[in-house]
Design an enzyme around this catalytic site. Structure first.
Site, PDB file in Angstrom:
ATOM      1  N   ARG A   1      -4.125  -9.172 -20.305  1.00 27.37           N
ATOM      2  CA  ARG A   1      -5.098  -8.868 -21.360  1.00 27.37           C
ATOM      3  C   ARG A   1      -4.544  -7.910 -22.404  1.00 27.37           C
ATOM      4  O   ARG A   1      -5.131  -7.746 -23.468  1.00 27.37           O
ATOM      5  CB  ARG A   1      -6.415  -8.355 -20.761  1.00 27.37           C
ATOM      6  CG  ARG A   1      -6.327  -7.040 -20.074  1.00 27.37           C
ATOM      7  CD  ARG A   1      -7.641  -6.663 -19.416  1.00 27.37           C
ATOM      8  NE  ARG A   1      -8.652  -6.217 -20.364  1.00 27.37           N
ATOM      9  CZ  ARG A   1      -8.666  -5.020 -20.967  1.00 27.37           C
ATOM     10  NH1 ARG A   1      -7.686  -4.155 -20.743  1.00 27.37           N
ATOM     11  NH2 ARG A   1      -9.629  -4.691 -21.796  1.00 27.37           N
TER      12      ARG A   1
ATOM     13  N   PRO B   1       0.818  -1.216   0.000  1.00 29.30           N
ATOM     14  CA  PRO B   1       0.000   0.000   0.000  1.00 29.30           C
ATOM     15  C   PRO B   1       0.854   1.270   0.000  1.00 29.30           C
ATOM     16  O   PRO B   1       0.360   2.338  -0.301  1.00 29.30           O
ATOM     17  CB  PRO B   1      -0.835  -0.113   1.278  1.00 29.30           C
ATOM     18  CG  PRO B   1      -0.235  -1.205   2.078  1.00 29.30           C
ATOM     19  CD  PRO B   1       0.586  -2.059   1.174  1.00 29.30           C
TER      20      PRO B   1
ATOM     21  N   ASP C   1     -10.605   0.932 -24.021  1.00 29.51           N
ATOM     22  CA  ASP C   1     -10.655   0.918 -22.557  1.00 29.51           C
ATOM     23  C   ASP C   1     -10.709   2.313 -21.969  1.00 29.51           C
ATOM     24  O   ASP C   1     -10.055   3.223 -22.473  1.00 29.51           O
ATOM     25  CB  ASP C   1      -9.358   0.307 -21.986  1.00 29.51           C
ATOM     26  CG  ASP C   1      -9.321  -1.188 -22.099  1.00 29.51           C
ATOM     27  OD1 ASP C   1     -10.378  -1.786 -22.304  1.00 29.51           O
ATOM     28  OD2 ASP C   1      -8.209  -1.743 -21.984  1.00 29.51           O
TER      29      ASP C   1
ATOM     30  N   GLU D   1       3.347  -7.358   7.986  1.00 28.02           N
ATOM     31  CA  GLU D   1       3.587  -5.909   7.824  1.00 28.02           C
ATOM     32  C   GLU D   1       4.510  -5.590   6.653  1.00 28.02           C
ATOM     33  O   GLU D   1       4.903  -4.447   6.477  1.00 28.02           O
ATOM     34  CB  GLU D   1       4.163  -5.326   9.121  1.00 28.02           C
ATOM     35  CG  GLU D   1       3.238  -5.438  10.324  1.00 28.02           C
ATOM     36  CD  GLU D   1       1.915  -4.711  10.134  1.00 28.02           C
ATOM     37  OE1 GLU D   1       1.929  -3.552   9.701  1.00 28.02           O
ATOM     38  OE2 GLU D   1       0.861  -5.341  10.400  1.00 28.02           O
TER      39      GLU D   1
HETATM   40  N1  ADE Z   1      -0.896  -5.034   0.068  1.00 29.02           N
HETATM   41  C1  ADE Z   1      -1.795  -4.601   0.974  1.00 29.02           C
HETATM   42  N2  ADE Z   1      -2.554  -3.621   0.482  1.00 29.02           N
HETATM   43  C2  ADE Z   1      -2.129  -3.396  -0.794  1.00 29.02           C
HETATM   44  C3  ADE Z   1      -2.501  -2.496  -1.804  1.00 29.02           C
HETATM   45  N3  ADE Z   1      -3.477  -1.604  -1.650  1.00 29.02           N
HETATM   46  N4  ADE Z   1      -1.832  -2.537  -2.975  1.00 29.02           N
HETATM   47  C4  ADE Z   1      -0.818  -3.417  -3.147  1.00 29.02           C
HETATM   48  N5  ADE Z   1      -0.430  -4.284  -2.227  1.00 29.02           N
HETATM   49  C5  ADE Z   1      -1.064  -4.284  -1.045  1.00 29.02           C
END
Ligand code: ADE
Length: 261
Positions: free
Chosen positions: A157, A88, A172, A115
């Site tokens: 794809r 994230p 797209d 984590e």
């Molecule tokens: N791992 C946990 N959340 C994630 C996300 N939003 N994008 C990529 N990997 C992740």
């Protein structure tokens, strides 16, 4: 294209046997190889995680199994793969990134649980494997596996021969071209009337110019309604008089120059 995925849940990737991706694999367009990270541990418990230095919640993935796994998979290859680590905290995965990945011959995905992976693994492979830390959106998943499924599908794809109809890729939302920067509008199929809802008559008119114009109107309206920040990034120089009228009717105003991101 070759895709390697190292994970403590290789079974998570069963969806890659199905549908478009499954067929692409059967046809030899995509070579997916799954690896169990725990195969590179050396203790009876097959440990891949430990407590974080500095304290804090959760566990961190140990560097040794990851480096042994990455070395074994990518090790001595003269043209090493691009290493993609979902997190994230990464840069956003967009259609542009998917297009760049689709041009690579080989991708290696390293999805983490807990984590995350000890940062020294990223330091070790950063330059050698052209490391990318990427996020698929502003939310936190329980691990990187689902993010890898998303990315592999978005990339696969785009590979030549994977989609039956080559036009589907250029039409797209987010693809470059005439409708660049606009979301796709609504679509319809038979029957012409369903539960009292009619297909917009223009689509049955056979007038291709009018249909293209109608579709663009719809795309503009949907973009303003659902993604105003995308509408703000449209280049006013590419908009015709009708475009401006539609945006106006949708009560859209371009933000002042220095406000658009
Ligand atoms: N791992 C946990 N959340 C994630 C996300 N939003 N994008 C990529 N990997 C992740």
């Amino acid at each position: 294209m070759r895709v390697d995925i190292i994970s403590i849940f290789p079974e998570y990737f069963a969806p890659l046997d199905v549908s478009l991706i499954g067929k692409a694999r059967q046809r030899g367009l995509l070579d997916v190889r799954l690896h169990q990270l725990r195969d590179w541990t050396h203790d009876v418990h097959r440990t891949v995680d430990d407590t974080p230095y500095g304290g804090g919640p959760g566990m961190v993935m140990k560097p040794e199994p990851w480096s042994e796994a990455i070395d074994a998979v990518a090790g001595s290859a003269p043209e090493p793969p691009r290493l993609v680590v979902p997190t994230p905290s990464g840069r956003p995965f967009t259609q542009e990134v998917a297009l760049a990945y689709a041009a690579e011959p080989w991708l290696l995905f390293a999805p983490a649980r807990y984590e995350g992976i000890d940062s020294r693994v990223m330091a070790e492979y950063g330059d050698r494997l052209r490391l990318d830390e990427v996020s698929i959106g502003d939310y936190v998943l329980a691990g990187g596996e689902a993010a890898v499924l998303v990315m592999v599908e978005a990339v696969a794809r785009l590979l030549p021969g994977v989609l039956g109809n080559a036009g589907s890729v250029t039409d797209d939302s987010f693809a470059p071209g005439a409708m660049a920067g606009l979301l796709e509008g609504p679509v319809y199929t038979k029957p012409p009337v369903w539960r009292g809802h009619e297909v917009p008559p223009i689509l049955l008119s056979g007038n291709h110019g009018a249909i293209a114009r109608w579709r663009r109107d719809q795309a503009l309206r949907r973009t303003v309604a659902n993604r105003p920040e995308l509408a703000a990034r449209l280049d006013p120089g590419t908009l015709d008089k009708r475009d401006r009228q539609v945006l106006d009717e949708a009560s859209f105003r371009f933000p002042p120059e220095d406000m658009a991101d």
